[in-house]
Structure formats: structure tokens, C-alpha cells
Design an enzyme around this catalytic site. Sequence first.
Site, PDB file in Angstrom:
ATOM      1  N   LYS A   1     -10.036  -9.206  16.660  1.00 17.97           N
ATOM      2  CA  LYS A   1      -9.135  -8.229  17.284  1.00 17.97           C
ATOM      3  C   LYS A   1      -7.722  -8.739  17.095  1.00 17.97           C
ATOM      4  CE  LYS A   1      -9.273  -4.337  19.568  1.00 17.97           C
ATOM      5  NZ  LYS A   1     -10.200  -3.213  19.560  1.00 17.97           N
TER       6      LYS A   1
ATOM      7  N   ASP B   1      -6.509   0.798  17.041  1.00 18.14           N
ATOM      8  CA  ASP B   1      -6.828   0.731  18.477  1.00 18.14           C
ATOM      9  C   ASP B   1      -5.653   1.422  19.186  1.00 18.14           C
ATOM     10  OD1 ASP B   1      -8.795  -0.646  20.509  1.00 18.14           O
ATOM     11  OD2 ASP B   1      -6.821  -1.175  21.277  1.00 18.14           O
TER      12      ASP B   1
HETATM   13  P1  NDP Z   1      -4.663   5.756  21.817  1.00 13.98           P
HETATM   14  O1  NDP Z   1      -3.410   4.963  21.679  1.00 13.98           O
HETATM   15  O2  NDP Z   1      -4.951   6.834  20.849  1.00 13.98           O
HETATM   16  O3  NDP Z   1      -4.721   6.411  23.280  1.00 13.98           O
HETATM   17  C1  NDP Z   1      -4.659   5.623  24.435  1.00 13.98           C
HETATM   18  C2  NDP Z   1      -4.611   6.543  25.645  1.00 13.98           C
HETATM   19  O4  NDP Z   1      -4.692   5.754  26.826  1.00 13.98           O
HETATM   20  C3  NDP Z   1      -3.311   7.328  25.743  1.00 13.98           C
HETATM   21  O5  NDP Z   1      -3.562   8.535  26.408  1.00 13.98           O
HETATM   22  C4  NDP Z   1      -2.450   6.386  26.593  1.00 13.98           C
HETATM   23  O6  NDP Z   1      -1.394   7.025  27.291  1.00 13.98           O
HETATM   24  C5  NDP Z   1      -3.475   5.870  27.572  1.00 13.98           C
HETATM   25  N1  NDP Z   1      -3.072   4.543  28.071  1.00 13.98           N
HETATM   26  C6  NDP Z   1      -2.748   3.451  27.333  1.00 13.98           C
HETATM   27  N2  NDP Z   1      -2.394   2.441  28.139  1.00 13.98           N
HETATM   28  C7  NDP Z   1      -2.508   2.923  29.395  1.00 13.98           C
HETATM   29  C8  NDP Z   1      -2.294   2.355  30.673  1.00 13.98           C
HETATM   30  N3  NDP Z   1      -1.885   1.093  30.810  1.00 13.98           N
HETATM   31  N4  NDP Z   1      -2.530   3.140  31.763  1.00 13.98           N
HETATM   32  C9  NDP Z   1      -2.948   4.426  31.638  1.00 13.98           C
HETATM   33  N5  NDP Z   1      -3.160   5.015  30.450  1.00 13.98           N
HETATM   34  C10 NDP Z   1      -2.955   4.268  29.360  1.00 13.98           C
HETATM   35  O7  NDP Z   1      -5.848   4.679  21.866  1.00 13.98           O
HETATM   36  P2  NDP Z   1      -7.401   4.889  21.626  1.00 13.98           P
HETATM   37  O8  NDP Z   1      -7.806   6.234  22.106  1.00 13.98           O
HETATM   38  O9  NDP Z   1      -7.711   4.481  20.253  1.00 13.98           O
HETATM   39  O10 NDP Z   1      -8.022   3.759  22.577  1.00 13.98           O
HETATM   40  C11 NDP Z   1      -8.371   4.012  23.941  1.00 13.98           C
HETATM   41  C12 NDP Z   1      -9.349   2.961  24.418  1.00 13.98           C
HETATM   42  O11 NDP Z   1     -10.540   3.003  23.613  1.00 13.98           O
HETATM   43  C13 NDP Z   1      -8.864   1.505  24.342  1.00 13.98           C
HETATM   44  O12 NDP Z   1      -9.440   0.770  25.406  1.00 13.98           O
HETATM   45  C14 NDP Z   1      -9.449   1.025  23.024  1.00 13.98           C
HETATM   46  O13 NDP Z   1      -9.580  -0.384  22.984  1.00 13.98           O
HETATM   47  C15 NDP Z   1     -10.796   1.706  23.073  1.00 13.98           C
HETATM   48  N6  NDP Z   1     -11.481   1.843  21.790  1.00 13.98           N
HETATM   49  C16 NDP Z   1     -10.873   2.494  20.741  1.00 13.98           C
HETATM   50  C17 NDP Z   1     -11.550   2.640  19.550  1.00 13.98           C
HETATM   51  C18 NDP Z   1     -11.005   3.467  18.427  1.00 13.98           C
HETATM   52  O14 NDP Z   1     -11.746   3.728  17.477  1.00 13.98           O
HETATM   53  N7  NDP Z   1      -9.758   3.914  18.473  1.00 13.98           N
HETATM   54  C19 NDP Z   1     -12.878   2.036  19.339  1.00 13.98           C
HETATM   55  C20 NDP Z   1     -13.461   1.461  20.529  1.00 13.98           C
HETATM   56  C21 NDP Z   1     -12.750   1.356  21.685  1.00 13.98           C
HETATM   57  P3  NDP Z   1       0.129   6.878  26.730  1.00 13.98           P
HETATM   58  O15 NDP Z   1       0.202   7.836  25.591  1.00 13.98           O
HETATM   59  O16 NDP Z   1       0.953   7.250  27.913  1.00 13.98           O
HETATM   60  O17 NDP Z   1       0.311   5.444  26.327  1.00 13.98           O
END
Ligand code: NDP
Length: 447
Positions: free
Chosen positions: A128, A168
Site C-alpha cells: 500500500k 485508492d
Molecule cells: P474515493 O476518493 O473515490 O472516495 C472516498 C469517499 O469517502 C469520498 O466520498 C470522500 O469524501 C469520503 N471520505 C474520505 N475521507 C473521509 C473522511 N475522513 N470522512 C468522511 N468521508 C471521507 O475513494 P474510494 O471510493 O476509492 O475509497 C473508499 C474506501 O474504500 C477507502 O477506505 C478505500 O481504502 C476503500 N477501498 C477502495 C478500493 C478501490 O478499488 N478504490 C478497493 C478496496 C477498498 P470527500 O470527497 O469529501 O473527500
Amino acid sequence: MYDDLTLENFMAGLKKRNPNEPEFHQAVHEVAESVIPFILENPRYQQAGIIERMTEPDRTIIFRVVWEDDEGNIRVNRGFRVQFNNAIGPYKGGLRFHPSVNLSILKFLGFEQTFKNSLTTLPMGAGKGGADFNPRGKSDREVMRFCQSFMTELVHHIGPNTDVPAGDIGVGAREISYMFGQYKRLAHEFTGVLTGKALEFGGSLIRTEATGYGNAYFMEEMLKHHGDSTKGKTCVVSGSGNVATYCVQKITQLGGKVVTMSDSDGFIHDADGIDEEKLAWIIDLKTKRRGRIAEYAEKYGCDYHEGKRPWGVPCDLAYPCATQNELDGDDARALVANGCKAVSEGANMPTTLEGVEVLLENKLLYGPGKAANAGGVAVSGLEMTQNSIRMAWTSAELEQKLCDIMVNIHAQCAKHGYQDGYTNYVRGANIAGFIKVADAMLAYGVI
Ligand code: NDP
């Protein structure tokens, strides 16, 4: 190696060796709680010090990333790659760009990735990385300059048979494209060194959708094994990024009604449900206009709760899809009090240790992220395969493979997690993920 291996003395040693890393401690604690009793029943793992070796990354790379903003100011960020474990394949795991990124968060994510990648049954080790860079509010050119600078160092540490990063939080198609372009230029070769690429240069169909779709499939599988389904259920989802949006899409296709989505500023509550058309508007808002979820409430005339999380909204099913520790003990109690039956994690470690305890005590069906969100890395693995054989599978073929993998992950969790009439998917995922990696490490001898 501990002669007297208990959760307490193991965690005390881990905390002493890794001070000030609370997220890493939390992730290890959750795994050790189920794996240590299993190790005590199987002393060959204890004698070989497997759990001690699995909690120490193979290596950690930390580097300076210097770039110039649009006003000509010199900016400095910190870049990381934690290469955690390559016992069963090249290091594989995403890159996160977010101001909160630090070593503790990346070690927790890399550690979790070890078990997740093992569960997919594909030959992938775990890593990671990322940077404390905040893409929010930056121009495309600034993001490009940052990505190029980041890759100028990372290029020395990755390769298609060494370490294959993906996206991510904060790293989507735009960032992967900038980084791939820079890698290609510096390494002077065209290989599948990153996944999540665009289709024009080696990306896989369904990769964008895979984590969210996989999470919805995992929930469906948990429900199916308990004589139920997603159809007709009221669903609460957090996040509005990659994972959340495609999770919502698949829930809707499976007949569920999603009533919430969120971002880091608050959540929207649309009691009529977020249908395909509204979701398309959100995807455009988040990926093209890079706006805030509050704008949805204005557009569709629903409630917006600033600074709040959605877990108090009554629901049958909950899907945390935003970030770590976004669902605590009180949130879990609110879900239970409102009659929620099941929780499936699209995000990594979104539920605190206390939250997990509440869900398990109340016998909810609870799919931990390392199992429920493994669909993303699974399709990344399939992207690597397609790059190697220089062919591309169709959407239908890939979605079928994704679905089969999620069903298989569920089966592994159920096999190792079923006890006294209840399936503890946390224990099941941890033990099933552990066995494959541990056996490979045993086979290699003392390294
Ligand atoms: P994105 O950046 O596309 O989206 C993240 C989302 O979470 C946004 O809506 C963001 O809001 C919100 N967010 C981020 N930080 C915070 C916070 N501190 N408090 C509240 N909301 C928050 O990321 P992903 O969708 O790719 O990832 C989301 C989760 O899924 C993570 O935990 C990631 O590790 C996990 N994951 C992702 C994978 C992938 O294929 N992308 C695979 C497996 C797991 P804002 O826009 O306001 O920042």
C-alpha cells in the site's frame, strides 16, 4: 517468537516496536484476536514465528515529493510505499492521496491487504502506498505535476513482477493515467505496472465498478445464506466516491433502495431512493465537476445533514464505503436499535473495534472489508492477467468472474467462521486469509 503467545503479550510487543501507530495496532488487534487461538491449535505456525513475521513489512520506502503549483510556489509532500508481504505474489495494493496519509495508516492498509489478496485466490502479495497530498481544490495541471514527481521516485521500486500499485482514496482514473504515463517514459517500457488504467492503454472493463459491485454481491451472498436477499430492503451507504457510487448502482440493480450517501462534509437523506438517474448525476458531480454532496440536496430537494454520518437513519442494510473508523460503537448501537440486519464494508476498516464488538454481540451479519471489498483487487488481478496474455475479456465475462470470486470468498469465510449457529465473518476471513500466506511462508523456510 513468543513461548507464551497471548493476545495481550503479542499486542504489547507490537505496540512497543511500532509506537504512535494507532491504526496499525487496531488492524493487527482485529486479526490477532481470531488468528492467535488458531495458531495455538496449530503449533507449527507458532514455532516458525509466522504472526511476528506477518506483522513486520518486508520494507517501507519513504520519499520526498517536490512539485510546483500554478502560482509557481514550490510544494513538498511525503510519498510512501509499504511493501508488506510477497509470499504469494508480487506486492499489490492501492495508492492513497489524502492529507491524513501517514505510516500508521499505510501499514494498517498493507497488513489488511495481505489477507484480502489471499482471499481472492489470485497470486497477489500485499502493499500500500500514497502521499499526504490533497488533490481537493488542485487544478488538473497541479495534479499532473504532483503525480509525475511522485512516480519519478516510485519507478525505482515497482514493476509488473515486483509491485503493482492501483488507486485508492484520491487516486482515480486521472491520477493513474498521469502516473502510468510517467512510468512508461522513465522505465522505457510498456507493461501492466499499474492497475485501474484506462481502457485505451491496458485497463480492464469492470475495474472501476469492481469494489462497489463486489461489496453488494458479498452482502447478497451473506443474505442468501440466511434465506434472504437485497430485494425490497432500505439501504444506508456512506461515501460518494468510487466504491460508494458503484455499490449503490449494484444494490439498486439487486432491488434495494438506497436512501443516503455522504462525503467528508455531511450526508444526504433521500427517502424516495437514489435511482439510476440520480446516481448518474452524482457520478458526474464527483468525477467531472468535483463538487460536494450537499449540491444533491439542493438539486433533488431532500435533507442534508452537515457534519453528520448516516448511521442513525433507519435501514435494513448498511454499507460503509468512505474511510476508516467512520462507524463507531454508538453508530453500531444506533443501527442495531433501528433494526439493521447486516453490514457489509466497502471501505477498509470503517468500523472501530468497539463497533465491531457491538455488531458481533448482536449477531448481525457483518462482512469485514478484507472480504467484502476484495472485488476491486480481484479485478486488478484480472487486469494483470489480461495485460500478460495481451488480451481483453468482455464485461460479461469479467462480471461473472468477479461474482464467482465474491461467492468463493464468502464460502471461505463461512467455512472458518461458522460456530454455534452463527457465522462470524471476521474470524472466517482472518483465518482463511492467514492459512494460504502462512503456509507459503513456512515452505520458504526462515526468511
Ligand atoms: P474515493 O476518493 O473515490 O472516495 C472516498 C469517499 O469517502 C469520498 O466520498 C470522500 O469524501 C469520503 N471520505 C474520505 N475521507 C473521509 C473522511 N475522513 N470522512 C468522511 N468521508 C471521507 O475513494 P474510494 O471510493 O476509492 O475509497 C473508499 C474506501 O474504500 C477507502 O477506505 C478505500 O481504502 C476503500 N477501498 C477502495 C478500493 C478501490 O478499488 N478504490 C478497493 C478496496 C477498498 P470527500 O470527497 O469529501 O473527500
